[in-house]
Design a protein around this motif. Structure first.
Motif, PDB file in Angstrom:
ATOM      1  N   ALA A 132      -2.252  -2.824   8.715  1.00  0.00           N
ATOM      2  CA  ALA A 132      -1.785  -1.678   9.505  1.00  0.00           C
ATOM      3  C   ALA A 132      -2.338  -0.363   8.972  1.00  0.00           C
ATOM      4  O   ALA A 132      -2.064   0.703   9.547  1.00  0.00           O
ATOM      5  N   GLY A 133      -3.113  -0.413   7.891  1.00  0.00           N
ATOM      6  CA  GLY A 133      -3.744   0.787   7.358  1.00  0.00           C
ATOM      7  C   GLY A 133      -3.028   1.441   6.195  1.00  0.00           C
ATOM      8  O   GLY A 133      -3.411   2.536   5.767  1.00  0.00           O
ATOM      9  N   TYR A 134      -1.997   0.777   5.667  1.00  0.00           N
ATOM     10  CA  TYR A 134      -1.260   1.350   4.540  1.00  0.00           C
ATOM     11  C   TYR A 134      -1.787   0.736   3.243  1.00  0.00           C
ATOM     12  O   TYR A 134      -1.472  -0.406   2.905  1.00  0.00           O
ATOM     13  N   LEU A 135      -2.595   1.505   2.533  1.00  0.00           N
ATOM     14  CA  LEU A 135      -3.263   1.026   1.335  1.00  0.00           C
ATOM     15  C   LEU A 135      -2.691   1.709   0.101  1.00  0.00           C
ATOM     16  O   LEU A 135      -2.302   2.878   0.155  1.00  0.00           O
ATOM     17  N   PRO A 136      -2.644   1.006  -1.042  1.00  0.00           N
ATOM     18  CA  PRO A 136      -2.170   1.629  -2.286  1.00  0.00           C
ATOM     19  C   PRO A 136      -3.193   2.645  -2.788  1.00  0.00           C
ATOM     20  O   PRO A 136      -4.338   2.294  -3.043  1.00  0.00           O
ATOM     21  N   MET A 137      -2.775   3.879  -2.910  1.00  0.00           N
ATOM     22  CA  MET A 137      -3.676   4.962  -3.307  1.00  0.00           C
ATOM     23  C   MET A 137      -2.989   5.847  -4.343  1.00  0.00           C
ATOM     24  O   MET A 137      -1.786   5.789  -4.540  1.00  0.00           O
ATOM     25  N   SER A 138      -3.778   6.658  -5.014  1.00  0.00           N
ATOM     26  CA  SER A 138      -3.299   7.712  -5.918  1.00  0.00           C
ATOM     27  C   SER A 138      -2.688   7.187  -7.206  1.00  0.00           C
ATOM     28  O   SER A 138      -1.985   7.915  -7.891  1.00  0.00           O
ATOM     29  N   GLY A 139      -2.933   5.916  -7.546  1.00  0.00           N
ATOM     30  CA  GLY A 139      -2.410   5.388  -8.795  1.00  0.00           C
ATOM     31  C   GLY A 139      -1.126   4.604  -8.601  1.00  0.00           C
ATOM     32  O   GLY A 139      -0.689   4.373  -7.480  1.00  0.00           O
ATOM     33  N   GLN A 140      -0.528   4.206  -9.708  1.00  0.00           N
ATOM     34  CA  GLN A 140       0.673   3.377  -9.652  1.00  0.00           C
ATOM     35  C   GLN A 140       1.625   3.741 -10.781  1.00  0.00           C
ATOM     36  O   GLN A 140       1.214   4.215 -11.834  1.00  0.00           O
ATOM     37  N   ILE A 141       2.915   3.509 -10.508  1.00  0.00           N
ATOM     38  CA  ILE A 141       3.973   3.849 -11.455  1.00  0.00           C
ATOM     39  C   ILE A 141       4.680   2.573 -11.873  1.00  0.00           C
ATOM     40  O   ILE A 141       5.024   1.741 -11.026  1.00  0.00           O
ATOM     41  N   LEU A 142       4.906   2.425 -13.168  1.00  0.00           N
ATOM     42  CA  LEU A 142       5.632   1.280 -13.691  1.00  0.00           C
ATOM     43  C   LEU A 142       6.974   1.729 -14.251  1.00  0.00           C
ATOM     44  O   LEU A 142       7.068   2.772 -14.888  1.00  0.00           O
ATOM     45  N   ASP A 143       7.983   0.930 -14.001  1.00  0.00           N
ATOM     46  CA  ASP A 143       9.293   1.183 -14.590  1.00  0.00           C
ATOM     47  C   ASP A 143      10.116  -0.090 -14.443  1.00  0.00           C
ATOM     48  O   ASP A 143       9.728  -1.018 -13.724  1.00  0.00           O
ATOM     49  N   ALA A 144      11.240  -0.143 -15.112  1.00  0.00           N
ATOM     50  CA  ALA A 144      12.149  -1.284 -15.017  1.00  0.00           C
ATOM     51  C   ALA A 144      13.528  -0.781 -14.661  1.00  0.00           C
ATOM     52  O   ALA A 144      13.902   0.344 -14.991  1.00  0.00           O
ATOM     53  N   THR A 145      14.276  -1.608 -13.956  1.00  0.00           N
ATOM     54  CA  THR A 145      15.671  -1.296 -13.676  1.00  0.00           C
ATOM     55  C   THR A 145      16.499  -2.541 -13.928  1.00  0.00           C
ATOM     56  O   THR A 145      16.008  -3.664 -13.833  1.00  0.00           O
ATOM     57  N   ALA A 240      -6.969   4.436  -6.826  1.00  0.00           N
ATOM     58  CA  ALA A 240      -7.038   5.294  -8.013  1.00  0.00           C
ATOM     59  C   ALA A 240      -6.702   4.451  -9.240  1.00  0.00           C
ATOM     60  O   ALA A 240      -6.063   3.411  -9.142  1.00  0.00           O
ATOM     61  N   SER A 241      -7.140   4.911 -10.400  1.00  0.00           N
ATOM     62  CA  SER A 241      -6.992   4.105 -11.615  1.00  0.00           C
ATOM     63  C   SER A 241      -5.861   4.565 -12.523  1.00  0.00           C
ATOM     64  O   SER A 241      -5.589   3.935 -13.542  1.00  0.00           O
ATOM     65  N   SER A 242      -5.158   5.644 -12.181  1.00  0.00           N
ATOM     66  CA  SER A 242      -4.130   6.195 -13.064  1.00  0.00           C
ATOM     67  C   SER A 242      -2.871   5.333 -13.058  1.00  0.00           C
ATOM     68  O   SER A 242      -2.465   4.802 -12.016  1.00  0.00           O
ATOM     69  N   VAL A 243      -2.249   5.204 -14.229  1.00  0.00           N
ATOM     70  CA  VAL A 243      -1.018   4.440 -14.386  1.00  0.00           C
ATOM     71  C   VAL A 243       0.004   5.317 -15.094  1.00  0.00           C
ATOM     72  O   VAL A 243      -0.222   5.744 -16.226  1.00  0.00           O
ATOM     73  N   VAL A 295       9.527   6.832  -9.085  1.00  0.00           N
ATOM     74  CA  VAL A 295       9.852   5.422  -8.918  1.00  0.00           C
ATOM     75  C   VAL A 295      11.362   5.188  -8.955  1.00  0.00           C
ATOM     76  O   VAL A 295      11.869   4.211  -8.395  1.00  0.00           O
ATOM     77  N   GLU A 296      12.095   6.098  -9.596  1.00  0.00           N
ATOM     78  CA  GLU A 296      13.545   5.953  -9.651  1.00  0.00           C
ATOM     79  C   GLU A 296      14.159   6.008  -8.259  1.00  0.00           C
ATOM     80  O   GLU A 296      15.197   5.377  -7.996  1.00  0.00           O
ATOM     81  N   HIS A 297      13.526   6.753  -7.359  1.00  0.00           N
ATOM     82  CA  HIS A 297      14.052   6.854  -5.990  1.00  0.00           C
ATOM     83  C   HIS A 297      13.955   5.505  -5.274  1.00  0.00           C
ATOM     84  O   HIS A 297      14.803   5.174  -4.447  1.00  0.00           O
ATOM     85  N   VAL A 298      12.901   4.748  -5.600  1.00  0.00           N
ATOM     86  CA  VAL A 298      12.742   3.426  -4.988  1.00  0.00           C
ATOM     87  C   VAL A 298      13.873   2.508  -5.435  1.00  0.00           C
ATOM     88  O   VAL A 298      14.527   1.847  -4.617  1.00  0.00           O
TER      89      VAL A 298
END
Length: 344
Positions: A132-145, A240-243, A295-298
């Motif tokens: 549908a055109g929604y691609l992962p962009m601008s890096g990624q965030i890691l966290d645990a809950t 993007a390559s930022s983490v 990521v906390e909002h997710v």
């Protein structure tokens, strides 16, 4: 008053006007894309031996979506499907159609769980998002809950056996007891900032709250967050390559891993032991935190929507529950983005 022929249609039209979320799901999400994965995992017989045919797997999967959206038990799910027109419309059921009972729903979910189907189902919808055109962009965030599980009442000897990966001797011949004992969830301490007191002072120490359950991947709650980074969490398809991540993910092993894999570390730095934090690191951490904290909002959205609490026993079933919550969150996000694009 005698019911009219079009009364149900008029009531459904009223529900549509009020904003039926499930109707939006039906319009936007093609649930048929899940059928190949469901049929492969379920491996039903061809019916040549007779017996009542199973319910349609896509219908059953949509029931799991309803259950996850509303944080329902199997029994409550059965009741509300019979009771609510909006649920019946979403499932394509009429008033005279047979509704799966709670046991049937449990068996369906258990079959998917034992087949390890949740990752394939998640990836299937991920493909739908990309198409549908929604691609992962601008890096990624890691966290645990942390996700709570029912607390266990075990003796010290039983706890020692569980930590060592053994089944306590007293449980081995008691199948009923063993089936109700969670051998995979663990206790940990959840640290939280101390709150300001009524007199305006802030306690010098933070709060440490005992917690029993799982983390969102899923692992037991005591598992180290940082070690998970090297276990397939990073997505190489991101443009993007930022983490970004908090200090729990800062280690030499992780930094070397990210550099070798072509990622750029934006992981926050830890405070030097027994030394003040240098000003330039404070500023750098503050800038990273602005992005990382999103990521906390997710997690907050998922927990508020599903009221997530792992009532099941064992990490395999916990993985299924958490995986369903992730799929449903992505579906809801897909609806939001599609509405946003339609109004643009």
């Amino acid at each position: 008053k005698q019911p009219g022929f079009f009364d149900v249609e008029e009531r459904l039209a009223r529900l549509s006007g009020l904003g039926d979320q499930l109707e939006a799901f039906s319009r936007t999400v093609d649930f048929e894309v899940f059928r190949p994965d469901l049929e492969q995992a379920l491996a039903y017989s061809d019916g040549s031996k007779g017996g009542r045919p199973p319910f349609d797997p896509v219908l059953m999967f949509k029931i799991l979506v309803i259950q996850t959206l509303n944080n329902l038990s199997d029994e409550r799910t059965e009741y509300l499907i019979n009771d609510r027109l909006s649920f019946m419309r979403f499932l394509g059921l009429g008033l005279s159609d047979r509704v799966p009972d709670a046991k049937t729903l449990w068996l369906f979910r258990e079959r998917l769980t034992q087949a390890g189907a949740i990752e394939g189902l998640f990836n299937r919808f991920d493909t739908t998002l990309r198409s549908a055109g929604y691609l992962p962009m601008s890096g990624q965030i890691l966290d645990a809950t942390l996700v709570a599980a029912p607390k266990q009442r075990n003796t010290n000897a039983e706890k020692a056996d569980l930590r060592a990966g053994r089944i306590p001797e007293d449980w081995q011949d008691k199948r009923a007891k063993l089936s109700h004992k969670d051998r995979h969830a663990r206790w940990t301490l959840k640290f939280t900032k101390a709150k300001r007191q009524d007199d305006g002072t802030i306690p010098s120490t933070d709060l440490a709250i005992p917690f029993f359950g799982y983390k969102w991947k899923a692992t037991d709650a005591a598992a180290s967050d940082g070690a998970r980074l090297r276990e397939g969490l990073l997505d190489k398809t991101n443009t993007a390559s930022s983490v970004w991540a908090d200090t729990a993910y800062r280690s030499k092993a992780n930094e070397d891993f990210m550099e070798k894999q072509g990622f750029v570390s934006k992981v926050q730095r830890k405070k030097p032991h027994l030394k003040p934090m240098p000003r330039h690191i404070q500023r750098s951490n503050a800038g990273k935190s602005v992005i990382r904290s999103r990521v906390e909002h997710v997690f907050a959205d998922q927990k508020s929507q599903t009221g997530i609490f792992i009532w099941t026993v064992g990490i395999t079933r916990a993985t299924m529950r958490i995986g369903l919550a992730n799929i449903v969150y992505n579906m809801r996000r897909f609806l939001f983005l599609e509405r946003l694009n339609a109004s643009a």
